[in-house]
Motif scaffolding. Structure first.
Motif, PDB file in Angstrom:
ATOM      1  N   ALA A 151       0.836  -1.204   0.000  1.00 20.04           N
ATOM      2  CA  ALA A 151       0.000   0.000   0.000  1.00 20.04           C
ATOM      3  C   ALA A 151       0.871   1.254   0.000  1.00 20.04           C
ATOM      4  CB  ALA A 151      -0.926  -0.006   1.211  1.00 20.04           C
ATOM      5  N   TYR A 152       1.979   1.216   0.736  1.00 23.55           N
ATOM      6  CA  TYR A 152       2.868   2.376   0.797  1.00 23.55           C
ATOM      7  C   TYR A 152       3.508   2.657  -0.563  1.00 23.55           C
ATOM      8  CZ  TYR A 152       6.757   5.420   2.018  1.00 23.55           C
ATOM      9  OH  TYR A 152       7.652   6.472   2.054  1.00 23.55           O
ATOM     10  N   VAL A 153       4.071   1.633  -1.213  1.00 22.15           N
ATOM     11  CA  VAL A 153       4.740   1.894  -2.498  1.00 22.15           C
ATOM     12  C   VAL A 153       3.733   2.265  -3.583  1.00 22.15           C
ATOM     13  CG1 VAL A 153       6.807   0.540  -2.003  1.00 22.15           C
ATOM     14  CG2 VAL A 153       4.847  -0.590  -3.049  1.00 22.15           C
ATOM     15  N   GLU A 154       2.512   1.739  -3.501  1.00 20.02           N
ATOM     16  CA  GLU A 154       1.493   2.125  -4.475  1.00 20.02           C
ATOM     17  C   GLU A 154       1.110   3.595  -4.297  1.00 20.02           C
ATOM     18  OE1 GLU A 154      -1.643  -0.720  -3.975  1.00 20.02           O
ATOM     19  OE2 GLU A 154      -0.692  -2.193  -5.319  1.00 20.02           O
ATOM     20  N   TRP A 155       1.019   4.036  -3.045  1.00 18.30           N
ATOM     21  CA  TRP A 155       0.760   5.459  -2.762  1.00 18.30           C
ATOM     22  C   TRP A 155       1.896   6.329  -3.271  1.00 18.30           C
ATOM     23  CZ3 TRP A 155       3.821   8.323   0.746  1.00 18.30           C
ATOM     24  CH2 TRP A 155       3.384   9.635   0.996  1.00 18.30           C
ATOM     25  N   LEU A 156       3.125   5.895  -3.041  1.00 17.78           N
ATOM     26  CA  LEU A 156       4.296   6.648  -3.472  1.00 17.78           C
ATOM     27  C   LEU A 156       4.325   6.760  -5.000  1.00 17.78           C
ATOM     28  CD1 LEU A 156       6.654   7.949  -1.911  1.00 17.78           C
ATOM     29  CD2 LEU A 156       7.959   5.859  -2.311  1.00 17.78           C
ATOM     30  N   ALA A 157       3.979   5.665  -5.678  1.00 19.06           N
ATOM     31  CA  ALA A 157       3.948   5.671  -7.145  1.00 19.06           C
ATOM     32  C   ALA A 157       2.877   6.622  -7.670  1.00 19.06           C
ATOM     33  CB  ALA A 157       3.711   4.256  -7.664  1.00 19.06           C
ATOM     34  N   LYS A 158       1.726   6.610  -7.018  1.00 18.54           N
ATOM     35  CA  LYS A 158       0.639   7.497  -7.451  1.00 18.54           C
ATOM     36  C   LYS A 158       0.987   8.952  -7.170  1.00 18.54           C
ATOM     37  CE  LYS A 158      -4.325   8.281  -6.887  1.00 18.54           C
ATOM     38  NZ  LYS A 158      -5.580   7.822  -6.207  1.00 18.54           N
ATOM     39  N   LYS A 159       1.600   9.219  -6.025  1.00 15.28           N
ATOM     40  CA  LYS A 159       1.937  10.590  -5.633  1.00 15.28           C
ATOM     41  C   LYS A 159       2.962  11.211  -6.584  1.00 15.28           C
ATOM     42  CE  LYS A 159       3.718  13.181  -1.615  1.00 15.28           C
ATOM     43  NZ  LYS A 159       2.525  14.062  -1.454  1.00 15.28           N
ATOM     44  N   THR A 160       3.939  10.421  -7.014  1.00 16.93           N
ATOM     45  CA  THR A 160       5.025  10.944  -7.843  1.00 16.93           C
ATOM     46  C   THR A 160       4.832  10.691  -9.331  1.00 16.93           C
ATOM     47  OG1 THR A 160       6.292   8.897  -7.620  1.00 16.93           O
ATOM     48  CG2 THR A 160       6.668  10.606  -5.953  1.00 16.93           C
ATOM     49  N   ARG A 165       8.262   0.710  -5.935  1.00 15.06           N
ATOM     50  CA  ARG A 165       7.839  -0.654  -5.665  1.00 15.06           C
ATOM     51  C   ARG A 165       8.721  -1.229  -4.570  1.00 15.06           C
ATOM     52  NH1 ARG A 165      12.095  -3.193  -7.918  1.00 15.06           N
ATOM     53  NH2 ARG A 165      13.180  -2.162  -9.648  1.00 15.06           N
ATOM     54  N   LEU A 166       8.420  -2.455  -4.157  1.00 12.19           N
ATOM     55  CA  LEU A 166       9.346  -3.177  -3.300  1.00 12.19           C
ATOM     56  C   LEU A 166      10.480  -3.726  -4.152  1.00 12.19           C
ATOM     57  CD1 LEU A 166       7.022  -5.255  -0.915  1.00 12.19           C
ATOM     58  CD2 LEU A 166       8.178  -3.086  -0.455  1.00 12.19           C
ATOM     59  N   LEU A 167      11.618  -3.957  -3.530  1.00 11.82           N
ATOM     60  CA  LEU A 167      12.723  -4.606  -4.220  1.00 11.82           C
ATOM     61  C   LEU A 167      12.414  -6.073  -4.456  1.00 11.82           C
ATOM     62  CD1 LEU A 167      15.702  -3.185  -2.141  1.00 11.82           C
ATOM     63  CD2 LEU A 167      15.059  -2.493  -4.455  1.00 11.82           C
TER      64      LEU A 167
END
Length: 324
Positions: A151-160, A165-167
Motif C-alpha cells: 500500500a505504501y509503495v502504491e501510494w508513493l507511485a501514485k503521488k510521484t 515498488r518493493l525490491l
C-alpha cells in the motif's frame, strides 16, 4: 572590488536558501536519463531518498561451505542486472510512513507480534505507532505487514507518477552485497567475522541483551551499538553502494514468494521478482535488532505471512529507472 565580492557571496547564499526551501519534485525524463551510479534523488518532501545502483552481476546465495548456512540459501547462482535501478538509501521511517497514513487514509491494523514480558505474542494494542518500544520519527517504521508495504509503495507511485515498488529479493541481495562482480563474498557484507558488525548493523548485541528483559541467556553479537531496539536510520556506516542498515534494524519485505524446499532452483537470473502462483508467504531479508550473528548474514532469508505484522519488520523501497 570588496563590495562586489560581498554581493556575489550574498547572492550565492540566497540561491542556496531558495534551493533548500524549494519542494522536492519528481524527476523529469531528461533528468532521470542523466542519472549515474551513486547519484541520489528525492521526488517529494515525504519521499525516501534514493540511490542509483549500477548495472552488473553478482553471485546470489551462500556456498555449502558457509558457516550457519541453510539449504534454502542455494544453490549459488549468477544474477545480472542489465540496467541501473534505484534503492532507498535507508529504510522507510516512522515519519515517512505517518505522512502516507495521513495523506492516504489507509488503515494499517491495530495488532502486532512483539517480544514483551519475556514472550512473543500478538498484542492488540501494538502497531507501527506503538511497536512495544520507544521510537522517534527517524527510526524505521516497524509492525508493517507485506500488505502495508505494498500500500505504501502504491501510494508513493501514485503521488510521484513514478514506478516505486518493493525490491525483488535479488535486487535486495545485490544492494546488500554492494558488488558488481561475481564470486564469493564475506558472510556479513563487510567481513566474515561478526566482531565488528555493530559498526554497520543494528542487531541483537551486548547492549540489547543487557536491556531487554528475558534475553540474558540468548546468543548475542560480541559488540555493542548502543541500541536495544531500533535505532535512527543512517546512524551506522553505509556499504559500498552508499546504503545504510541493509543488515539489522528491521527486516525488509521483498516482492518475492517464498518457495518452500526449492531454494533458488528455478529463480530468475535477470534480477526480477520470483512471484508467480499462490503466494501466502513472502521473503523477508536483512535481519533486525532482534537478530544474532547467523541471522545477519547477507545470504540469510526467511518467510513471513503477508498479513503478519511484527515489531522487527519494516520496509525499503525500490524504483525502476528510465533507460538511456
Amino acid at each position: 572590488m570588496g563590495r562586489l565580492i560581498l554581493f556575489r557571496a550574498a547572492l550565492s547564499l540566497w540561491a542556496c536558501a531558495v534551493a533548500a526551501a524549494a519542494p522536492a519534485q519528481p524527476l523529469a525524463p531528461e533528468q532521470e536519463r542523466r542519472l549515474a551510479a551513486a547519484d541520489s534523488f528525492t521526488e517529494c518532501d515525504e519521499c525516501p531518498q534514493m540511490i542509483v545502483l549500477p548495472a552488473g552481476s553478482f553471485t546470489m546465495g551462500s556456498p555449502e561451505s558457509e558457516s550457519g548456512r541453510n539449504t534454502w540459501e542455494g544453490p549459488p547462482h549468477t544474477v545480472s542486472f542489465a540496467r541501473p535501478f534505484a534503492v532507498g538509501k535507508v529504510e522507510v521511517t516512522v515519519d515517512q510512513f505517518a505522512a502516507f497514513m495521513r495523506q492516504s487514509g489507509y488503515q494499517a491494523g491495530t495488532s502486532c507480534w512483539t517480544f514483551e514480558k519475556q514472550k512473543f505474542d500478538s498484542r492488540p494494542e501494538r502497531s507501527w505507532r506503538n511497536p512495544g518500544f520507544v521510537q522517534a520519527g527517524s527510526h524505521p517504521a516497524a509492525c508493517l505487514s507485506w500488505q502495508d508495504a505494498i500500500a505504501y509503495v502504491e501510494w508513493l507511485a501514485k503521488k510521484t507518477g513514478k514506478p516505486y515498488r518493493l525490491l525483488s529479493e535479488a535486487e535486495w541481495e545485490y544492494a546488500a552485497r554492494a558488488t558488481t562482480t561475481t564470486g564469493s563474498r564475506p558472510r556479513y557484507g563487510l567481513g566474515d567475522s561478526d566482531d565488528g558488525i555493530c559498526t554497520y548493523a543494528n542487531g541483537f548485541d551486548q547492549f540489547a541483551r543487557e536491556n531487554i528483559a528475558g534475553t540474558s541467556s540468548w546468543p548475542a553479537l560480541h559488540c555493542s551499538d548502543g541500541q536495544a531496539y531500533t535505532g535512527p536510520v543512517g546512524l551506522l556506516s553505509a556499504n559500498a553502494f552508499g546504503l545504510h542498515d541493509m543488515l539489522g534494524n528491521v527486516k525488509e519485505w521483498t516482492q518475492d514468494c517464498f518457495h518452500d524446499n526449492q531454494g533458488y532452483r528455478g529463480a530468475p537470473a535477470d534480477g526480477s521478482a520470483w512471484a508467480s502462483g499462490e503466494c501466502p508467504f513472502r521473503v523477508v531479508r536483512g535481519g533486525s535488532w532482534l537478530s544474532y550473528a547467523r541471522l545477519l548474514r547477507v545470504a540469510f532469508r526467511s518467510k513471513a505471512f503477508v498479513e503478519d505484522r511484527r515489531n522487527d519488520t519494516g520496509m525499503r523501497v525500490g524504483r525502476t529507472l528510465l533507460g538511456p
